[in-house]
Design an enzyme around this catalytic site. Sequence first.
Site, PDB file in Angstrom:
ATOM      1  N   GLU A  65       1.058  -1.037  -0.058  1.00 31.83           N
ATOM      2  CA  GLU A  65      -0.027  -0.173   0.097  1.00 31.83           C
ATOM      3  C   GLU A  65       0.776   1.303  -0.016  1.00 31.83           C
ATOM      4  O   GLU A  65       1.535   1.661   0.994  1.00 31.83           O
ATOM      5  CB  GLU A  65      -0.922  -0.273   1.269  1.00 31.83           C
ATOM      6  CG  GLU A  65      -2.015   0.767   1.447  1.00 31.83           C
ATOM      7  CD  GLU A  65      -2.994   0.220   0.512  1.00 31.83           C
ATOM      8  OE1 GLU A  65      -3.222   0.935  -0.461  1.00 31.83           O
ATOM      9  OE2 GLU A  65      -3.672  -0.904   0.952  1.00 31.83           O
ATOM     10  N   CYS A 105      -2.492   8.956   2.349  1.00 30.44           N
ATOM     11  CA  CYS A 105      -1.713   8.384   0.998  1.00 30.44           C
ATOM     12  C   CYS A 105      -2.881   8.609   0.064  1.00 30.44           C
ATOM     13  O   CYS A 105      -2.685   8.902  -1.348  1.00 30.44           O
ATOM     14  CB  CYS A 105      -1.396   7.019   1.195  1.00 30.44           C
ATOM     15  SG  CYS A 105      -2.758   5.863   1.835  1.00 30.44           S
TER      16      CYS A 105
HETATM   17  P1  NAD Z   1       9.900   6.436   5.102  1.00 25.06           P
HETATM   18  O1  NAD Z   1       9.538   6.092   3.507  1.00 25.06           O
HETATM   19  O2  NAD Z   1      11.292   6.042   5.567  1.00 25.06           O
HETATM   20  O3  NAD Z   1       8.766   5.679   6.275  1.00 25.06           O
HETATM   21  C1  NAD Z   1       7.583   5.389   5.779  1.00 25.06           C
HETATM   22  C2  NAD Z   1       7.317   4.143   6.738  1.00 25.06           C
HETATM   23  O4  NAD Z   1       8.015   2.998   6.434  1.00 25.06           O
HETATM   24  C3  NAD Z   1       7.763   4.449   8.159  1.00 25.06           C
HETATM   25  O5  NAD Z   1       6.734   3.863   9.157  1.00 25.06           O
HETATM   26  C4  NAD Z   1       8.986   3.640   8.344  1.00 25.06           C
HETATM   27  O6  NAD Z   1       9.123   3.020   9.703  1.00 25.06           O
HETATM   28  C5  NAD Z   1       9.051   2.545   7.420  1.00 25.06           C
HETATM   29  N1  NAD Z   1       9.931   1.920   6.651  1.00 25.06           N
HETATM   30  C6  NAD Z   1      10.851   2.727   6.305  1.00 25.06           C
HETATM   31  N2  NAD Z   1      12.005   1.893   5.730  1.00 25.06           N
HETATM   32  C7  NAD Z   1      11.569   0.579   5.981  1.00 25.06           C
HETATM   33  C8  NAD Z   1      12.225  -0.554   5.808  1.00 25.06           C
HETATM   34  N3  NAD Z   1      13.364  -0.847   5.082  1.00 25.06           N
HETATM   35  N4  NAD Z   1      11.326  -1.640   6.128  1.00 25.06           N
HETATM   36  C9  NAD Z   1      10.186  -1.618   6.641  1.00 25.06           C
HETATM   37  N5  NAD Z   1       9.799  -0.470   7.331  1.00 25.06           N
HETATM   38  C10 NAD Z   1      10.553   0.715   6.790  1.00 25.06           C
HETATM   39  O7  NAD Z   1       9.888   8.009   5.351  1.00 25.06           O
HETATM   40  P2  NAD Z   1       8.939   8.982   5.936  1.00 25.06           P
HETATM   41  O8  NAD Z   1       9.778  10.117   6.360  1.00 25.06           O
HETATM   42  O9  NAD Z   1       8.466   8.248   7.117  1.00 25.06           O
HETATM   43  O10 NAD Z   1       7.666   9.233   5.002  1.00 25.06           O
HETATM   44  C11 NAD Z   1       8.295   9.704   3.782  1.00 25.06           C
HETATM   45  C12 NAD Z   1       7.248   9.580   2.867  1.00 25.06           C
HETATM   46  O11 NAD Z   1       6.560   8.168   2.961  1.00 25.06           O
HETATM   47  C13 NAD Z   1       5.935  10.405   2.798  1.00 25.06           C
HETATM   48  O12 NAD Z   1       6.432  11.723   2.148  1.00 25.06           O
HETATM   49  C14 NAD Z   1       5.103   9.817   2.049  1.00 25.06           C
HETATM   50  O13 NAD Z   1       5.207   9.849   0.820  1.00 25.06           O
HETATM   51  C15 NAD Z   1       5.398   8.287   2.422  1.00 25.06           C
HETATM   52  N6  NAD Z   1       4.352   7.685   3.374  1.00 25.06           N
HETATM   53  C16 NAD Z   1       3.338   7.123   2.829  1.00 25.06           C
HETATM   54  C17 NAD Z   1       2.489   6.437   3.525  1.00 25.06           C
HETATM   55  C18 NAD Z   1       1.062   5.794   2.954  1.00 25.06           C
HETATM   56  O14 NAD Z   1       0.177   5.932   3.756  1.00 25.06           O
HETATM   57  N7  NAD Z   1       1.114   5.267   1.927  1.00 25.06           N
HETATM   58  C19 NAD Z   1       2.783   6.665   5.149  1.00 25.06           C
HETATM   59  C20 NAD Z   1       4.011   7.395   5.504  1.00 25.06           C
HETATM   60  C21 NAD Z   1       4.627   7.598   4.622  1.00 25.06           C
END
Ligand code: NAD
Length: 487
Positions: A260, A294
């Site tokens: 997702e 999202c």
């Molecule tokens: P991110 O992409 O690093 O983190 C998003 C989530 O993924 C966090 O909960 C993090 O703990 C988890 N995550 C990160 N790397 C992971 C890995 N290797 N394995 C498992 N889980 C991992 O960055 P962020 O700064 O938290 O968010 C940045 C961007 O992510 C936002 O701008 C947005 O575009 C996107 N995002 C999307 C959703 C969604 O609902 N689709 C939710 C949160 C963030």
Amino acid sequence: MTTTATTTSAGYATELRLLIGGASVGAGARATIPVLDPATSEEIGQLPVATDADLRDALASAQRGFARWRATSAYDRAVVLRNAARLIRERVETIARVMTIEQGKPLAESRAEVLASADVIEWTGEEGRRAYGRVVPPRAESVRQLVLREPVGPVAAFTPWNFPAITPARKLAGALGAGCSLIIKPSEETPATALALVDALRDAGLPDDVVNVVFGDPPHISETLLASPVIRKISFTGSTAVGKHLARLAADGVKRATLELGGHAPVIVSDRADLDKAVKASVSAKFRNAGQVCVSPSRFLVQERVAPAFTEAFAAAAAALRVGPGVEETTQMGSLANARRRDAIHALVEDATQRGGTLHTGGAALDGPGFFYAPTVVGDVPADARVLSEEPFGPIAVITSYRTLDEAIAQANALPYGLAAYAFTQDVGESIALGNRIEAGMVGINHFGVSLAEIPFGGVKESGYGSEGGTEGIDGYLVTKSVTTAS
Ligand code: NAD
């Protein structure tokens, strides 16, 4: 605009812990991660980091839990999920407050999310009772051919900070409804909400070992869990970049995946729309959870003739929103969840205005403590602005105009994302064309209600694969087996 963080984090569940093998595991000698209240930027707790031994224990527990839970009837599993839903509803005030303190959204939004989580848990438990197979007519009278649907196995689930209840709830519900055990790693930034949901499941009778909860370094945890043959499926909600990485890891072990991922939802506003309704619904949807959604409407494509009126009314309504700490009942938009989002949004706004976009309102972080950013509206944004192709994930509405419906649909479909898309029009022909031609997993016409327990939630293109919710929500957790028996 300034904010006053007069409130405290009173009401935050301070017992941050892991759950492994049915036991709560506190920090002890483990490393910890500070958890912040984003409305004050103050520390409100210390979260234990799972050691490698903890992860091994969680894997062994999930294996035991799978054997136990798959042998539990779908009827009995549904009873546990239904009781958990009831407990979550009874605890809505407590859980909502915890969520608001650790995430920043207004209490009213937290309450709605907690109740939606109860809905999805209840709905999916019932769907487990309808995970029917089929009987296939045989070629010989002495043969019986059955198609069975069975739980895929232990699941590793990873959920983000923007929806600390509904994202874990969807994964818990799908896995548990199907008969799978799981190890869930909720966001380290919003851990207590997910723990409260798991507490409700356990209080409702979920046996030990069926759910394990871990926190720590996300890449290390996902690599460790996905390298284990115990894990048969992953479910991830988060950014497209991380989703692609996890999909590659899953491919190595030929593990199933539900992803997702990000979106950049277009909103096509036709000159045949009810403009007042479009503005009102759009402002409310855009600034919900400060835009960190999202499926947030993020690219407003407005037909030329009505673009100035739409922009003016939208900017006025955005500027009038009451921004403040989520725990204050009068707040309409809370802080961003972390400093990363605030800074990323500001960089996108600066880029858009430097390239020639017109700032109609907002455009700055708010003075005072916490990670607040003003509701922002940028019009006439040039096509090369970063915000038109990068998922903004914050309180910024970007408005551009179009001439024909074909042009609008082409712009809507131009990005690699395909999560949600919306349109406003009173013209039946336009509605049908939009429903048919928009490339998205979810299309909302004349409203934004795309996320309910009973309808599928998921994306196409680089927004991911698999659905959560609806009758489809449990599919990703089931495998198909044919059993053919001759007498
Ligand atoms: P991110 O992409 O690093 O983190 C998003 C989530 O993924 C966090 O909960 C993090 O703990 C988890 N995550 C990160 N790397 C992971 C890995 N290797 N394995 C498992 N889980 C991992 O960055 P962020 O700064 O938290 O968010 C940045 C961007 O992510 C936002 O701008 C947005 O575009 C996107 N995002 C999307 C959703 C969604 O609902 N689709 C939710 C949160 C963030």
